[in-house]
Design an enzyme around this catalytic site. Structure first.
Site, PDB file in Angstrom:
ATOM      1  N   ASP A  53       0.787  -1.310   0.046  1.00 38.73           N
ATOM      2  CA  ASP A  53       0.211   0.124  -0.064  1.00 38.73           C
ATOM      3  C   ASP A  53       0.997   1.134  -0.278  1.00 38.73           C
ATOM      4  O   ASP A  53       2.075   1.108   0.253  1.00 38.73           O
ATOM      5  CB  ASP A  53      -0.901   0.212   1.204  1.00 38.73           C
ATOM      6  CG  ASP A  53       0.150  -0.329   2.258  1.00 38.73           C
ATOM      7  OD1 ASP A  53       1.136  -0.536   2.574  1.00 38.73           O
ATOM      8  OD2 ASP A  53      -0.702   0.617   3.575  1.00 38.73           O
ATOM      9  N   HIS A  80       1.681  -9.267  -3.696  1.00 35.53           N
ATOM     10  CA  HIS A  80       0.689  -7.185  -4.112  1.00 35.53           C
ATOM     11  C   HIS A  80       1.493  -6.559  -3.084  1.00 35.53           C
ATOM     12  O   HIS A  80       1.351  -5.906  -2.093  1.00 35.53           O
ATOM     13  CB  HIS A  80      -0.056  -8.110  -2.129  1.00 35.53           C
ATOM     14  CG  HIS A  80      -1.034  -6.994  -2.143  1.00 35.53           C
ATOM     15  ND1 HIS A  80      -2.281  -7.841  -2.263  1.00 35.53           N
ATOM     16  CD2 HIS A  80      -1.337  -6.047  -1.718  1.00 35.53           C
ATOM     17  CE1 HIS A  80      -3.023  -6.872  -2.158  1.00 35.53           C
ATOM     18  NE2 HIS A  80      -2.767  -5.349  -1.276  1.00 35.53           N
ATOM     19  N   GLU A  99       2.484  -9.754   0.589  1.00 36.07           N
ATOM     20  CA  GLU A  99       2.322  -8.715   0.032  1.00 36.07           C
ATOM     21  C   GLU A  99       4.241  -8.368   0.850  1.00 36.07           C
ATOM     22  O   GLU A  99       4.890  -9.476   0.757  1.00 36.07           O
ATOM     23  CB  GLU A  99       1.542  -8.220   1.537  1.00 36.07           C
ATOM     24  CG  GLU A  99       2.014  -6.423   0.707  1.00 36.07           C
ATOM     25  CD  GLU A  99       1.372  -5.610   1.652  1.00 36.07           C
ATOM     26  OE1 GLU A  99      -0.184  -6.235   2.195  1.00 36.07           O
ATOM     27  OE2 GLU A  99       1.094  -4.100   2.234  1.00 36.07           O
TER      28      GLU A  99
END
Ligand code: 9MR
Ligand code: 9MR
Length: 581
Positions: A191, A503, A557
């Protein structure tokens, strides 16, 4: 989850390879034999694992030179044993006797040759620089130029020069909606958000790599814009994030915002396209303490570079003191996710380890009794460093500064590191796989738990000198680098077989087939918190609970706190493994 057209296109490009390879969700077991696909320093302990679910025609293994085909070592495999986490029958190959520089494969009759691996004195140099370069690829607020980033060049994203103060962080001087500037820093993970708790441990481990092993970590060369300014690459990279952290401290009271994020996660787009408003959210005690520890440690490290960065070390120490003072006045402000925010929480209910870490670093940097008095070593656990448990950071730092500790403290540090790693060494020795499994080794970010264990073993080895602690640390690193039942190097772009679909938003959105290199992925995680968003993948056996799919934030991730212990351990192995030169 949303998958854009681009990501679908990327999937079909790799679908054939994926189906033929370890990625197939139905059976992700990697080919045997399995070995650290980067390789070994000449005098390291060297183990490989051979699956023997089907009986082998013989009992021997050979190591063959890739270039000449010559057999350089032949020996007998260890007896058959069962390794429950993968539900497999295995035999170990001990190739420690192989010390000659070269490129090799392991050969076992009835199986394909292993992935190639190297033995040599510089075997970790490229990988070290690669896992450090991942931080450059994670920089917020800076365009990545082609001359540094190659095909991963991208526009600047998230300048964060106009960040809103969230209602949870509002006070009289900075009411909700006021605008502050908080640029730079690294994206946390897959993110695009920035979180103080996780930034603290991550950047501190880069600083520790340098503080503990300056000859190795100080020599790493990475192509980044600051090169040539007189600071080692690792400290230039760390400063990019430290400067952001500094801006997260409220100058009025010394408190530190917990995170800088938008209200919900960005889509799978490149950074410059993700332009939703960003907020600083709630000041917390955890943020203040992790910040204080990091800044105190940084002040020691950058003090060596006063000429190049005049005033920096002093600024860092002052910031650390101020944050610690704030924490003393607000000793138990826990993070509470506001109703309108859904990004990562990094919420921790137990702050005793954060108190100890901040007190330790401030004490080591100032020698002031005030900080020592906040440190109760007798009650402090000794766990692998993790964002929510920084107790291990205390023991690692104290181990580094043994010479300046009062004798009783020094003895206590030695004793604690020995006792807290003894069971790891015993489990490692007893394990069919030569792998001790700390709690959480198969969970979200499990690879970093194993690397955290390795860091404690390295610290124990530094203060006690016992060889098994170093060898057990090597084994944990080997696991992440390919000696695992998936047969995958858990670092993008390194080794013969590595994750292709992490991810990680830029890797997915950049139009480049290969993922951005140098990122450690989370690893096998039977809890599968991403189950609802992924195609079915196996949860059992636990060591196979991994899927190389962008959906899988629970197993695939990337994150700055998972790379950092790899950076540290590559320095540690190089510095601590005996060398012939
Ligand atoms: O991309 C997000 C990742 O960085 C986080 O670790 C993870 C858990 O908080 O969440 C991911 O975002 C997902 C969200 O939780 C649910 N909707 C889909 C998002 C993208 O996969
Ligand atoms: O690494 C974190 C893990 O320990 C937690 O269990 C998980 C859920 O809270 O969150 C992980 O951290 C994620 C963070 O919340 C948001 N950015 C991505 C991080 C890695 O997945």
């Amino acid at each position: 989850m949303r998958r854009g057209l681009l990501s679908l296109a990327k999937r079909s490009v790799t679908a054939v390879a994926a189906a033929a390879c370890f990625i197939a969700a139905a059976n992700p077991t990697g080919p045997s034999p399995q070995v650290n696909q980067t390789g070994f320093l000449p005098q390291a302990a060297k183990w490989a694992v051979v699956h023997v679910d089907k009986a082998l025609p013989g009992d021997d293994f050979a190591v063959v030179d890739v270039a000449t085909g010559a057999t350089v070592l032949q020996a007998t495999l260890q007896p058959v044993a069962h390794w429950a986490p993968a539900g497999q029958q295995i035999r170990l190959a001990d190739l420690s006797a192989l010390q000659k520089t070269g490129n090799y494969r392991i050969r076992v009759a009835g199986q394909p040759d292993s992935a190639p691996f190297e033995v040599g004195g510089s075997v970790y140099a490229t990988l070290s620089q690669g896992v450090l370069k991942a931080y450059y690829f994670s920089r917020a607020g800076m365009a990545l130029e082609q001359r540094y980033a190659g095909v991963y060049a991208r526009e600047a994203g998230h300048p964060d020069t106009e960040v809103l103060v969230h209602a949870s962080a509002a006070d009289a001087k900075r009411p909700a909606g006021s605008v502050i500037s908080s640029p730079k820093g690294w994206y946390d993970a897959g993110d695009y958000n920035k979180y103080i708790v996780n930034s603290g441990i991550s950047v501190s481990l880069l600083l520790a790599a340098y503080e503990h092993f300056p000859k190795v970590a100080g020599a790493w060369q990475v192509d980044i814009p600051e090169q040539g300014n007189g600071l080692p690459a690792v400290l230039n990279e760390a400063a990019w994030n430290i400067d952001w952290m500094l801006s997260m401290q409220d100058p009025a009271d010394g408190g530190v915002y917990h995170k800088l994020t938008n209200l919900r996660f960005d889509g799978f787009v490149m950074p410059h396209v993700a332009t939703k408003p960003r907020y600083v959210v709630q000041k917390t005690t955890a943020a203040a303490l992790d910040f204080a520890a990091t800044m105190a440690m940084a002040s020691r490290v950058y003090a060596r570079y006063e000429t190049q960065r005049p005033g920096y070390a002093g600024q860092l120490l002052a910031a650390a003191r101020k944050a610690f003072d704030w924490a003393e006045q607000h000793p138990q402000v826990l993070y509470v996710q506001p109703a309108d925010v859904v990004t990562g929480q990094y919420d921790d209910q137990n702050l005793s380890d954060e108190w100890a870490w901040a007190a330790t670093e401030l004490w080591l940097s100032t020698q002031e009794a005030r900080y020592r008095s906040r440190l109760d070593l007798a009650s402090l656990p000794c766990n692998p460093p993790a964002w929510q448990d920084v107790s291990g950071m205390v023991w690692m730092s104290l181990a580094q500064h043994l010479a300046v500790l009062p004798a009783a403290d020094a003895a206590h540090v030695r004793q604690t590191l020995r006792s807290c790693t003894q069971h790891f060494v015993a489990d490692w020795q007893a394990s069919a796989y030569r792998l001790a499994l700390p709690e959480g080794a198969f969970g979200w970010g499990g690879n970093s738990v194993l690397l955290g264990q390795a860091m404690l073993l390295a610290a124990a080895h530094r203060v006690g000198g016992e060889r098994p602690a170093l060898d057990a640390a090597q084994s944990a690193v080997d696991y992440v680098l390919g000696r695992n039942p998936l047969g995958v190097t858990m670092v993008t772009g390194f080794g013969a077989r590595s994750p292709r679909h992490p991810h990680h938003r830029p890797s997915q959105a950049d139009g480049v087939d290969a993922p951005v290199p140098g990122f450690v992925v989370g690893g096998a995680n039977p809890k599968q918190e991403d189950k609802a968003e992924c195609p079915p993948y196996r949860a059992d056996p636990v060591a196979l609970a991994y899927v190389d799919d962008v959906c899988s934030y629970a197993s695939n991730e990337v994150a700055i706190n998972w790379n950092a212990p790899m950076v540290y351990m590559l320095a540690a192995l190089k510095a601590l493994t005996p060398s012939m030169d």
